[in-house]
Design a protein around this motif. Structure first.
Motif, PDB file in Angstrom:
ATOM      1  N   THR A   1       0.760  -1.183   0.066  1.00 26.22           N
ATOM      2  CA  THR A   1      -0.095  -0.097  -0.118  1.00 26.22           C
ATOM      3  C   THR A   1       1.031   1.284  -0.054  1.00 26.22           C
ATOM      4  O   THR A   1       1.991   1.386   0.886  1.00 26.22           O
ATOM      5  CB  THR A   1      -0.984  -0.075   1.257  1.00 26.22           C
TER       6      THR A   1
ATOM      7  N   TYR B   1       1.576   5.424   0.313  1.00 25.14           N
ATOM      8  CA  TYR B   1       0.830   6.836   0.753  1.00 25.14           C
ATOM      9  C   TYR B   1       1.924   7.813   0.188  1.00 25.14           C
ATOM     10  O   TYR B   1       2.725   8.234   0.603  1.00 25.14           O
ATOM     11  CB  TYR B   1       0.919   6.889   2.002  1.00 25.14           C
TER      12      TYR B   1
ATOM     13  N   LYS C   1       5.317   6.803   2.344  1.00 25.63           N
ATOM     14  CA  LYS C   1       5.384   5.583   3.206  1.00 25.63           C
ATOM     15  C   LYS C   1       4.847   4.563   2.264  1.00 25.63           C
ATOM     16  O   LYS C   1       3.662   4.538   1.609  1.00 25.63           O
ATOM     17  CB  LYS C   1       4.481   5.946   4.495  1.00 25.63           C
TER      18      LYS C   1
ATOM     19  N   LYS D   1       3.541   0.488   2.930  1.00 22.89           N
ATOM     20  CA  LYS D   1       3.021  -0.655   4.039  1.00 22.89           C
ATOM     21  C   LYS D   1       3.181  -1.938   3.084  1.00 22.89           C
ATOM     22  O   LYS D   1       2.387  -2.127   2.259  1.00 22.89           O
ATOM     23  CB  LYS D   1       1.676  -0.350   4.596  1.00 22.89           C
TER      24      LYS D   1
ATOM     25  N   SER E   1       3.230  -5.983   3.450  1.00 23.59           N
ATOM     26  CA  SER E   1       2.595  -7.225   4.097  1.00 23.59           C
ATOM     27  C   SER E   1       2.906  -8.524   3.362  1.00 23.59           C
ATOM     28  O   SER E   1       2.275  -8.516   2.130  1.00 23.59           O
ATOM     29  CB  SER E   1       1.080  -7.249   4.354  1.00 23.59           C
TER      30      SER E   1
ATOM     31  N   ASN F   1       4.728  -7.864   8.667  1.00 27.47           N
ATOM     32  CA  ASN F   1       4.268  -6.562   8.280  1.00 27.47           C
ATOM     33  C   ASN F   1       5.366  -5.461   8.466  1.00 27.47           C
ATOM     34  O   ASN F   1       5.772  -5.258   9.671  1.00 27.47           O
ATOM     35  CB  ASN F   1       2.802  -6.306   8.893  1.00 27.47           C
TER      36      ASN F   1
ATOM     37  N   ASP G   1       6.680  -1.263   7.420  1.00 30.08           N
ATOM     38  CA  ASP G   1       6.792   0.151   7.123  1.00 30.08           C
ATOM     39  C   ASP G   1       8.031   0.721   6.329  1.00 30.08           C
ATOM     40  O   ASP G   1       9.100   0.268   7.196  1.00 30.08           O
ATOM     41  CB  ASP G   1       6.163   1.057   7.795  1.00 30.08           C
TER      42      ASP G   1
ATOM     43  N   THR H   1       9.607   4.004   4.785  1.00 28.40           N
ATOM     44  CA  THR H   1       9.541   5.401   4.666  1.00 28.40           C
ATOM     45  C   THR H   1      10.717   5.832   3.669  1.00 28.40           C
ATOM     46  O   THR H   1      11.876   5.686   4.081  1.00 28.40           O
ATOM     47  CB  THR H   1       9.416   6.214   5.951  1.00 28.40           C
TER      48      THR H   1
ATOM     49  N   GLU I   1      10.736  -0.180   9.131  1.00 29.99           N
ATOM     50  CA  GLU I   1      10.218  -0.556  10.350  1.00 29.99           C
ATOM     51  C   GLU I   1       9.288  -1.840  10.485  1.00 29.99           C
ATOM     52  O   GLU I   1       8.430  -1.879   9.858  1.00 29.99           O
ATOM     53  CB  GLU I   1       9.554   0.700  10.980  1.00 29.99           C
TER      54      GLU I   1
ATOM     55  N   LYS J   1       6.327  -3.882  11.858  1.00 32.53           N
ATOM     56  CA  LYS J   1       5.093  -3.655  12.647  1.00 32.53           C
ATOM     57  C   LYS J   1       4.614  -4.878  13.387  1.00 32.53           C
ATOM     58  O   LYS J   1       4.266  -4.653  14.598  1.00 32.53           O
ATOM     59  CB  LYS J   1       4.045  -3.232  11.685  1.00 32.53           C
TER      60      LYS J   1
END
Length: 501
Positions: A160, A162, A167, A169, A171, A180, A182, A184, A204, A206
């Motif tokens: 996903t 953004y 960012k 995401k 998974s 999962n 992230d 950036t 990062e 999650k």
């Protein structure tokens, strides 16, 4: 007012509103404009004013394709900007620039557009490649504990985006395992700034159901790959140098000194290992040692032991063990050659950190790392689920994540109950270990490979073939030989004691 005068006024007004847009060339028929948010986010466009502009024909916008602007981004921008020009009756230059500046400033994926597209395709492709493997693995399961893993095999990996936050995401799912994360993107990508703590791609974790020791190792290497690539290293070199499993200290020796030592050794042949490196020699040694340990009894003396004859037999056996054949010498020399080749390869792999990647000017050119990062997570983390041990050819990880947690918990727990202690011992044998070459082994398989002859063996994986190292086992072949010899000596002592009794 003529068309030429109106175009000049329109361009002048647009420049006053957007001073960051550089116009190196401007004529009544076309102009070239450049907008740059960072050194690696630079859009260059050519705006053509056709006859009858702006009442009869709209402005024509062409985006230059270069290292920053791949074909996909070029097509997207040209479509959007030409649509803006068509919908605007007047002041089309200003409207186009406004849309361009807004797009570049708010979309932090512009400098990694190509990497991002490849990453999305990679995630989609990874699911298609693992569906068959996951189905095959779950079809072999017959226990009730695997019902949960069967249900989770239908989950698809997702990515996903953004744009305004820069960012991603990610998974990743494979059978019953998931992770999962992230990612950036730094505004200065592929370089870095203070926005992400000095990382062009900030990774990062999650959530995951992998054990902490595995995720810590993988996440550390993944972030280190990014760091090395933003320092100018290629993807392959950054991956090699970021290996979290380090080689033994004695492996990094002075190569020239070792060559001279090896040369002297070949010429004199005075120093030959006392332990054989081939199966046939080991079998001969075993037969001789059995003969050495056997009792010699004088016939007709009711079991009387002839100690003199026994001593002579043992002495002859020891002499036979110490005598090396020419074939065994050749095997020792071949092992030395292989050891030297590995060390030369490792020196070449790690030497000259910046030699190739720093230009004459002395500056470092950061390398795009997003696609390399996503590929690493898919191949090394998601792919670990179905990886097999090079020795036993069985899966390294169990199908059920709870069983994997039990394996890791058994390594850190101790039990006074005999049954529990036995179960913990069996679980410890199945604990996954990653070696320096990058392959994963069961602990028991790796222990057998490293501590039993032939020593200094290469990885059994057909795709690897590199030397096998792990910090928990000695990396020096001579030390492994001495430990094995000591172990065999203890076994002989036990056999002698049993024969005596």
């Amino acid at each position: 007012m003529s068309q030429h005068n109106s175009i000049e006024e329109e361009v002048a007004e647009a420049q006053s509103m957007f001073p960051a847009v550089n116009v190196p060339t401007s004529t009544p028929s076309f102009l070239i404009a450049i907008y740059q948010r960072s050194p690696y986010t630079r859009i260059k466009m050519t705006m053509t004013f056709p006859d009858g502009y702006p009442t009869q024909h709209p402005l024509i916008v062409n985006i230059d394709q270069d290292a920053v602007v791949p074909p996909g981004l070029k097509k997207k921008l040209e479509k959007e900007l030409n649509l803006v020009a068509t919908e605007q009756p007047t002041q089309q230059v200003r409207a186009v620039w406004e849309r361009l500046v807004s797009f570049v400033d708010t979309n932090l994926f512009v400098p990694c557009w190509k990497d991002l597209r490849q990453s999305v395709e990679m995630v989609q492709k990874s699911d298609n490649n693992t569906i068959t493997a996951a189905a095959a693995a779950t079809s072999k399961s017959t226990t009730g504990n695997n019902n949960k893993s069967k249900k989770q095999t239908n989950k698809q990996s997702t990515i996903t985006l953004y744009e305004s936050k820069g960012k991603i995401k990610l998974s990743l799912y494979n059978e019953a395992y998931y992770i999962n994360v992230d990612i950036t993107i730094d505004p200065a990508y592929p370089d870095f700034s203070a926005a992400t703590g000095g990382k062009s791609c900030l990774l990062e974790l999650k959530s995951t159901n992998f054990p902490k020791s595995i995720t810590d190792m993988m996440m550390t290497q993944a972030q280190d790959i990014v760091r090395r690539m933003q320092e100018g290293l290629s993807a392959a070199r950054a991956t090699n140098l970021s290996n979290p499993v380090k080689v033994p200290k004695n492996f990094h020796l002075n190569i020239d000194e070792m060559k001279e030592k090896y040369k002297t050794r070949l010429l004199t042949k005075d120093t030959i290992s006392n332990i054989k490196h081939d199966t046939e020699a080991l079998k001969k040694v075993t037969d001789l040692r059995n003969k050495e340990a056997s009792s010699v009894r004088a016939p007709g003396d009711n079991g009387y032991v002839d100690h003199k004859a026994l001593a002579k037999e043992r002495k002859d056996a020891r002499r036979a063990i110490q005598k090396l054949t020419e074939e065994e010498k050749a095997a020792d020399q071949q092992l030395e050659e292989k050891e030297l080749a590995w060390k030369l390869e490792e020196q070449k792999r790690t030497a000259g950190y910046y030699d190739v990647y720093i230009p004459t000017g002395g500056t470092i050119t950061p390398q795009p790392s997003l696609y390399v990062l996503v590929t690493f997570l898919i191949e090394k983390v998601k792919g670990l689920v179905v990886e097999t041990c090079p020795c036993c050819k069985k899966r390294v990880l169990p199908i059920c994540p709870d069983e994997l947690k039990s394996i890791y918990n058994s390594s850190s727990s101790s039990s006074s109950n005999k049954t529990s202690a036995k179960n913990n011992k069996e679980l410890k044998k199945m604990k996954p270990y990653r070696t320096y070459c990058g392959c994963w082994y069961h602990k028991s398989c790796l222990n057998t490979l490293l501590t039993e002859p032939p020593f200094g063996i290469e990885c059994p994986n057909e795709q690897c073939g590199r030397r096998v190292f792990h910090p928990e086992w000695p990396g020096d072949v001579k030390q492994l030989e001495r430990e094995w010899a000591a172990k065999q000596a203890r076994l002989r002592e036990i056999e002698d004691a049993m024969c005596f009794l």
